[in-house]
Design an enzyme around this catalytic site. Structure first.
Site, mmCIF file in Angstrom:
data_model
loop_
_atom_site.group_PDB
_atom_site.id
_atom_site.type_symbol
_atom_site.label_atom_id
_atom_site.label_comp_id
_atom_site.label_asym_id
_atom_site.label_seq_id
_atom_site.Cartn_x
_atom_site.Cartn_y
_atom_site.Cartn_z
ATOM 1 N N CYS A 1 30.960 82.413 49.888
ATOM 2 C CA CYS A 1 32.141 83.315 49.764
ATOM 3 C C CYS A 1 32.159 83.906 48.335
ATOM 4 C CB CYS A 1 33.466 82.913 50.165
ATOM 5 S SG CYS A 1 34.660 83.706 49.606
ATOM 6 N N CYS B 1 35.501 83.818 46.319
ATOM 7 C CA CYS B 1 35.988 82.472 46.458
ATOM 8 C C CYS B 1 35.653 81.998 44.928
ATOM 9 C CB CYS B 1 35.456 81.480 47.649
ATOM 10 S SG CYS B 1 36.234 82.080 49.123
#
Ligand SMILES: [Zn+2]
Length: 143
Positions: free
Chosen positions: A70, A73
């Protein structure tokens, strides 16, 4: 809970330690395994130890649900670490890899990452989805 001390569960061995409230920011260590309890750095939790650590720690807990693939993230990770340093002794900041720990991620019904969840006494009290700057992470823990 009293005003003079807090229970802090060790993220490494699970032991519950009693720490004087005035010493929370003074690098308390676990009485069983000797590792730092509140180091000012995020700690990784798993399906195996999440409930023990989060449920037995008498401080606000902020969980960063993330995964390695991600991009947002990874972008937020430095802000989360910065917030952890600012909140040293005031809150516990933990990371849960949603791919490796489907049980915890499923229980919180995490649909998008990154998602931040604040827990008090193991119960969810706030949630924030999407990458946010360090200041906003700190506010989430302090409100
Ligand atoms: Zn320990």
């Amino acid at each position: 809970m009293d005003d003079t001390s807090r229970h802090i569960a060790c993220a490494h061995c699970g032991a519950v330690n009693r720490v004087p409230a005035a010493r929370l920011a003074d690098d308390p260590v676990c009485g069983r395994c000797g590792q730092g309890l509140l180091t000012g750095e995020p700690v990784e939790l798993t399906d195996a130890n999440f409930d023990q650590v989060v449920g037995r720690t008498e401080l606000p807990v902020l969980v960063d649900f993330w995964a390695a693939w991600c991009g947002p993230c990874r972008m937020m990770a430095p802000a989360f670490a910065q917030a952890a340093a600012q909140l040293k002794g005031q809150a516990l900041l933990v990371k849960v890899d949603t791919d490796a720990n489907p049980r915890v991620a499923g229980r919180f019904a995490i649909r998008s990452i990154p998602t931040l969840v604040r827990l008090d006494g193991g119960r969810e009290t706030a949630r924030q989805s999407g990458a946010v700057p360090a200041g906003q992470i700190v506010s989430l823990a302090r409100r």
